[in-house]
Motif scaffolding. Sequence first.
Motif, short mmCIF file in Angstrom:
data_model
loop_
_atom_site.label_atom_id
_atom_site.label_comp_id
_atom_site.label_asym_id
_atom_site.label_seq_id
_atom_site.Cartn_x
_atom_site.Cartn_y
_atom_site.Cartn_z
N UNK A 2 -14.46 -0.09 -12.63
CA UNK A 2 -14.13 -1.15 -11.42
C UNK A 2 -14.03 -0.40 -10.11
N UNK A 3 -14.48 0.85 -10.10
CA UNK A 3 -14.57 1.72 -8.76
C UNK A 3 -15.76 1.66 -8.01
N UNK A 4 -15.83 1.10 -6.62
CA UNK A 4 -17.11 0.80 -6.14
C UNK A 4 -17.52 2.49 -5.91
N UNK A 5 -18.82 2.65 -6.30
CA UNK A 5 -19.50 3.86 -6.17
C UNK A 5 -20.96 3.82 -6.18
N UNK A 6 -21.48 4.89 -5.64
CA UNK A 6 -22.90 4.98 -5.35
C UNK A 6 -23.50 6.53 -5.42
N UNK A 7 -24.89 6.64 -5.46
CA UNK A 7 -25.32 7.93 -5.30
C UNK A 7 -25.66 7.92 -3.78
N UNK A 8 -25.35 9.35 -3.22
CA UNK A 8 -26.02 9.45 -1.62
C UNK A 8 -26.91 10.37 -1.57
N UNK A 9 -27.88 10.25 -0.70
CA UNK A 9 -28.70 11.33 -0.56
C UNK A 9 -28.75 12.11 0.56
N UNK A 10 -27.66 11.98 1.20
CA UNK A 10 -27.09 13.11 2.31
C UNK A 10 -25.80 13.13 2.32
N UNK A 11 -25.48 14.74 2.41
CA UNK A 11 -24.30 15.08 2.61
C UNK A 11 -23.90 15.49 3.95
N UNK A 12 -24.81 15.14 4.93
CA UNK A 12 -24.44 15.42 6.13
C UNK A 12 -24.96 17.05 6.41
N UNK A 13 -24.50 17.41 7.56
CA UNK A 13 -24.84 18.74 8.24
C UNK A 13 -23.51 19.40 8.47
N UNK A 14 -22.26 18.68 8.25
CA UNK A 14 -21.08 19.45 8.65
C UNK A 14 -20.50 20.48 7.54
N UNK A 15 -19.23 20.61 7.24
CA UNK A 15 -18.78 21.53 6.11
C UNK A 15 -18.89 21.16 4.96
N UNK A 16 -19.10 19.59 4.58
CA UNK A 16 -19.07 19.14 3.25
C UNK A 16 -20.44 19.58 2.68
N UNK A 17 -21.55 19.55 3.50
CA UNK A 17 -22.87 19.89 3.15
C UNK A 17 -22.91 21.41 2.85
N UNK A 18 -22.42 22.00 3.67
CA UNK A 18 -22.02 23.51 3.91
C UNK A 18 -21.31 24.13 2.63
N UNK A 19 -20.35 23.42 1.88
CA UNK A 19 -19.50 24.05 0.86
C UNK A 19 -20.49 23.60 -0.21
N UNK A 20 -20.89 22.37 -0.28
CA UNK A 20 -22.03 21.94 -1.69
C UNK A 20 -23.10 23.00 -1.66
N UNK A 21 -23.73 23.46 -0.71
CA UNK A 21 -24.73 24.32 -0.57
C UNK A 21 -24.18 25.65 -1.16
N UNK A 22 -23.23 26.08 -0.51
CA UNK A 22 -22.61 27.31 -0.97
C UNK A 22 -22.21 27.51 -2.44
N UNK A 23 -21.68 26.43 -3.01
CA UNK A 23 -21.30 26.30 -4.45
C UNK A 23 -22.49 26.75 -5.27
N UNK A 24 -23.64 25.69 -4.89
CA UNK A 24 -24.89 26.01 -5.78
C UNK A 24 -25.71 27.27 -5.41
N UNK A 25 -25.46 27.56 -4.44
CA UNK A 25 -26.09 29.02 -4.12
C UNK A 25 -25.34 30.08 -4.95
N UNK A 26 -24.09 30.09 -5.06
CA UNK A 26 -23.34 31.00 -5.83
C UNK A 26 -23.65 30.84 -7.31
N UNK A 27 -23.82 29.58 -7.71
CA UNK A 27 -24.20 29.45 -9.28
C UNK A 27 -25.45 29.94 -9.51
N UNK A 28 -26.61 29.83 -8.63
CA UNK A 28 -27.96 30.18 -8.56
C UNK A 28 -28.18 31.87 -8.66
#
Length: 214
Positions: free
Chosen positions: A128-154
């Motif tokens: 019952x929670x409104x939810x969706x897939x997003x195809x852009x995390x923007x270009x601010x610190x949100x995208x920055x930290x997501x990229x950083x986390x995935x880069x660390x994993x890689x």
Amino acid sequence: MKKILVTGFDPFGGEAINPATESVKQLPDEILGVQILKREIPTVFDRSIDVLYGILKEEQPDVVICVGQAGGRPNITVERIAINQDDARIPDNDGKQPIDRSIFEEGPAAYFSTLPIKAMVRDMKEAGIPAAVSNTAGTFVCNHIMYGALHYAALHQPSLKAGFVHIPYLPMQTVDKPTMPSMSRDEIVKGLTTLIKTAIQVEEDVKETGGAVC
């Protein structure tokens, strides 16, 4: 015991609170037998990644889910992709405003989330929670930290599952923004708890529509 790290940002952009931190700190300490680590990350380019990497090295979680505010979005959106680009519309909390800058010069153009994003959206909707897939995390610190986390994993921990989730404003943030959608903290916490359960239980994502026409 397995560990999931969930991070939330501190307030930014003139807001007194950030729904990410406010919601993340309300999560239970354990979900389905998995320890939930809750940490605040500064809304600052570069330093946010430094803080995250310090936590990842110390705690060595199995999954990291970063959470951020997306004012104007009406639902909880699970991000599909992070791009190797900082392009700040506003300054971060240290007054920095990088424009057209790579996050990591040696990194690929983009990373896809390694979380079961469509299963997360499916399960939140069923709860019952409104939810969706997003195809852009923007270009601010949100995208920055997501990229950083995935880069660390890689580079350092290929088994680490990582991704990002955007959440709406809390109602108290929209008092002076009457046209902006919001979601209660209890509903956000329920949504985050649901998607964490999905991350624990689902190894391979479901294949169903979650795209957008534009």
